[in-house]
Design a protein around this motif. Structure first.
Motif, PDB file in Angstrom:
ATOM      1  N   VAL A 208       0.927  -1.211   0.098  1.00  0.00           N
ATOM      2  CA  VAL A 208       0.119  -0.187  -0.108  1.00  0.00           C
ATOM      3  C   VAL A 208       0.615   1.182   0.210  1.00  0.00           C
ATOM      4  O   VAL A 208       0.634   2.438  -0.428  1.00  0.00           O
ATOM      5  N   LEU A 243      -6.453  -2.198   2.868  1.00  0.00           N
ATOM      6  CA  LEU A 243      -6.248  -2.204   1.546  1.00  0.00           C
ATOM      7  C   LEU A 243      -6.687  -0.828   0.664  1.00  0.00           C
ATOM      8  O   LEU A 243      -7.149  -0.921   0.311  1.00  0.00           O
ATOM      9  N   LEU A 245      -5.981   2.136  -0.838  1.00  0.00           N
ATOM     10  CA  LEU A 245      -5.013   2.164  -2.452  1.00  0.00           C
ATOM     11  C   LEU A 245      -6.477   4.202  -2.463  1.00  0.00           C
ATOM     12  O   LEU A 245      -5.602   4.708  -2.976  1.00  0.00           O
ATOM     13  N   SER A 251     -10.722   2.559   0.504  1.00  0.00           N
ATOM     14  CA  SER A 251     -10.431   0.559   0.401  1.00  0.00           C
ATOM     15  C   SER A 251     -10.572   0.299  -1.276  1.00  0.00           C
ATOM     16  O   SER A 251     -11.320   0.880  -1.501  1.00  0.00           O
TER      17      SER A 251
END
Length: 778
Positions: A208, A243, A245, A251
């Motif tokens: 990440v 996650l 990003l 996420s």
DNA sequence: TATAGGCATACGACAACTCTCGC
DNA sequence: CCGAGAGTTGTCGTATGCCT
């Protein structure tokens, strides 16, 4: 004033209000994030009496204002009421209530897309905004060129030596990212050339950070919608790693089951596999869309072979150096593929006006539909509603007659002139003004071929107008790119071609907003008329007509010359209305047409032509079908070459005899008798279990997943009874196991007999003769 | 959550028919 | 002679993949 390139758009609801967030980058490469709080969701209601519209409400949803507008619906004037509501999520709720008052329209357009259409903004193009802080006051489209920052990524997962199934319980052992100026491989066991982390969890966290540090506009993977991102998400969930990003810290979001999509807010995630397969797949030679095959064809690069089956044991043994290299290589190929398809992807995105994420996942029908919606807005046309289930079923029951195919006379002929109409369907639509709104107008009279209907000659139709503009634009682009070769112009011409060729199918597609059987019937009726017209004219001029299919006509020149062929072209074109045009593709030195199996009638859609360079153009024959046995394909292709180029009957007979002999003696290697077929559904859905289904079941027995689209490769073993009971997977087949006689009678002979019979050779003489030689040997 | 229709071909499903054999 | 069962033949439907 802020000028920036728009990459992604997305909305959130904050304090009971919808806020659009625009993500992009300015000319200096600095990221830009702006919000627009001044765009209100709405839909239309077409009715005589708008009373009650203002009072529609349910829960927290309510109408904020109603405006009367004069609009067009399928090219006819209507009075429509534009109903503004307080939230995007209020639209689907309040439109249901509004259905009691009138016909609701444009009630299913996603809010962010609505914004792009209404503001006329084109993603990946320049945008100019007047801002206060980070709030947009006004915004408008500009033009400019920007090359986005792309980053490719790829994961490798642990697979136990005995299993090949995707199982989210297995860890991710390696992640690679690649851009020309930024390359990293992350893993959590000692390896050369990699950044080694303590654990899988640490690696995921680092991934990440690595992506965030590079700050790409585009994150691209190969099959990353269905594999990499869902897998990352599953592992992150298990190990409690966000996650995150998204540019707003959100996420990755996955959607759908059979057709998964993974979205990242603010970054355009492009699954290259999906795009290449859908858009370029048709024109590509490769049968399988593995990264390796696709790179081979598009880049001319092959990746190094690594035995992925052993990745599990290699990991257990701590010997993963070669996988690090492999992992990075994959991302590099993915990145280069992105560069290769980028011009097409960019042009499609600009034409359709959707964010790159959506544009890269468009089906052909969506490409047309979103383009039409963009055009409709600018021409004050309301978007027709999507059909409901009942309407779709009704439409699917309708069937329109298609193109005309000329029945050929079997034979080998010399000097074949091949003519075809340039963009036949689009040019018919334009020259006859075919559009849902021009059918049977009051102001004109007339009758189209074969049908009792006519199209307006006075008023430009909406669909025909849109296509006219596209055709004209494409002609301009083509002229420009002829002057100086330019990748961008070529890609634009290609994107336009794809769009133009999709319109006809779209008009006949049951789920289309601008569906029209009348238009479809008119287009094909005109097409049949024009092709038959060329045929009639050619016959009148003394040409021997050999073939024709939908938009083409093939003439045997006989004693006539190429000059005569060009004269004929002029004769036909003289009588055609703009933009219709017949073209002479080429004159081929030789061509062959054969009979259908077991009859003397000429087979349609199966022929071969020899061009001036000595190359074969094979259509429809087994040689170009993947589900024919390899040996039948190879032999047929060689045979066609002998027949058309060498003109050697003896050689032709010898080729087939020798092949029969080799099959009988089981001399051919396994790969020559493999049959590959794609399954179109899961094995349990088959009513009729054919050999390829039996092969698919064998795969399943081995623990392999077979789903729609899986390609099975099998051979037929010796034995009695049904073919399906004699299949063996190609990978498990042993030399000497295949049934030579089966391949002779069911594959080879059917593939060559109709070609040989054109030469006056009976198939019996081929098989009998070899029998004699074997007998003689005996 | 399939852009269209036209076409050839292979093989299974199934019914109708033929053949063989035992009584 | 008949009837059962095996084997053969023919028709039709399913399935795939091509062409434009």
């Amino acid at each position: 004033m802020t000028r920036f390139f728009l990459v992604d758009i997305h909305y959130t609801i904050e304090a009971g209000k919808a806020i659009l967030r625009l993500y992009g980058r300015d000319g200096k490469g600095k990221p830009v994030t702006l919000k627009d709080e001044n765009f209100e969701p709405y839909f239309y209601v077409v009715c005589d009496d708008p009373a009650g519209l203002e009072d529609l409400k349910e829960d927290d949803f309510h109408v904020t204002k109603v405006e009367k507008e004069e609009k067009l619906l399928l090219e006819k004037p209507v009075t429509a009421y534009k109903v503004y509501v307080n939230l995007p999520t209020a639209v689907p709720v309040l439109r249901e209530l509004a259905k009691d008052i009138g016909q609701t329209l444009e009630d299913d357009v996603l809010f962010a897309r609505r914004y792009l259409i209404d503001k006329g903004l084109t993603p990946l193009d320049l945008v100019e905004a007047e801002v206060e802080g980070d709030s947009i006051k006004t915004i408008k489209a500009e033009t400019g060129t920007y090359t986005p920052k792309g980053l490719a990524f790829d994961i490798e997962t642990y697979t136990p030596p005995d299993r090949k199934e995707i199982d989210y319980d297995n860890p991710i052992i390696m992640i690679a990212v690649y851009a020309p100026d930024y390359q990293k491989v992350l893993t959590w066991k000692k390896a050369k050339g990699a950044e080694v982390l303590d654990s899988e969890k640490a690696m995921l966290e680092r991934f990440v950070d690595v992506v965030k540090a590079y700050d790409p506009d585009i994150l691209t993977g190969y099959a990353s919608d269905g594999f990499d991102l869902p897998y990352l998400l599953a592992r992150c969930k298990k190990l409690k790693v966000p996650l995150a990003l998204g540019k707003d810290g959100s996420s990755v979001i996955t959607k759908g089951r059979s057709r998964q999509e993974a979205r990242i807010t603010g970054i355009a995630h492009v699954d290259l596999y999906k795009f290449i397969r859908r858009v370029l797949g048709r024109t590509m030679k490769t049968q399988s869309f593995s990264l390796n095959n696709v790179s081979q064809e598009l880049l001319g690069e092959k990746k190094q072979e690594v035995d992925l089956d052993n990745i599990g044991s290699a990991w257990d043994a701590g010997k993963i150096d070669e996988f690090v290299e492999y992992n990075l290589q994959d991302t590099k190929l993915t990145y280069n593929l992105m560069l290769k398809v980028w011009p097409s992807l960019l042009e499609m995105t600009k034409i359709v006006g959707l964010p790159l994420f959506d544009a890269s996942r468009l089906s052909f029908s969506q490409f047309v539909e979103w383009y039409m919606m963009k055009k409709a807005f600018s021409m004050n046309e309301l978007f027709p509603a999507k059909p409901g289930y009942r309407e779709q079923t009704r439409r699917m029951g309708q069937r329109a007659q298609g193109g005309y195919v000329y029945e050929p006379e079997p034979g080998v002929y010399d000097n074949i002139a091949v003519y075809d109409y340039r963009s036949l369907y689009p040019s018919i639509i334009v020259s006859h003004n075919i559009s849902p709104g021009t059918v049977n107008c009051e102001c004109c009279k007339g009758k189209i071929p074969e049908h009792d209907m006519h199209f307006c000659k006075k008023k430009q139709g909406f669909v025909s107008g849109v296509i006219k503009e596209l055709l004209d634009y494409r002609t301009t682009i083509k002229k420009q790119s002829q002057k100086n070769k330019d990748v961008v112009l070529e890609a634009r011409a290609y994107a336009l071609k794809v769009l133009l060729n999709s319109f006809y199918g779209y008009l006949g597609f049951a789920m289309a907003r601008w569906y029209s059987t009348q238009c479809v019937e008119a287009i094909t009726a005109y097409a049949r008329h024009y092709v038959k017209d060329v045929i009639a004219k050619a016959e009148k001029q003394g040409f021997a007509v050999r073939y024709g299919d939908t938009d083409s006509c093939m003439l045997e020149l006989g004693k006539k010359t190429e000059k005569d062929a060009k004269k004929f072209l002029q004769l036909v074109n003289k009588g055609l209305a703009d933009p219709m045009e017949l073209e002479l593709e080429d004159v081929f030195p030789a061509g062959i047409w054969v009979a259908t199996k077991g009859t003397a009638q000429g087979a349609k859609k199966r022929y071969a032509l020899l061009d001036k360079e000595g190359n074969l153009k094979i259509r429809g024959f087994e040689s170009v079908r993947r589900n024919a046995a390899v040996i039948a394909r190879k032999t047929q292709q060689e045979l066609l070459m002998i027949v058309l180029k060498d003109r050697d009957k003896e050689k032709a007979v010898k080729l087939v005899k020798d092949t029969v002999d080799k099959l009988r003696k089981n001399e051919l290697p396994i790969e020559d008798v493999v049959i590959t077929t794609q399954v179109q559904k899961t094995t349990d859905k088959y009513e009729s279990v054919g050999p390829h289904v039996a092969a698919a079941k064998l795969m399943e027995n081995k623990g392999r997943t077979v789903k729609k689209g899986t390609i099975v490769a099998y051979i037929v073993k010796k034995g009695e009874g049904k073919i399906r009971d004699r299949v063996q997977l190609a990978e498990d087949a042993r030399q000497g196991e295949y049934d030579g006689e089966y391949y002779i009678t069911n594959s080879l002979v059917p593939a060559v007999e109709n070609i040989l019979s054109v030469l006056g050779v009976s198939p019996e003489s081929i098989t009998e003769a070899t029998q004699q030689t074997t007998l003689a040997g005996f």
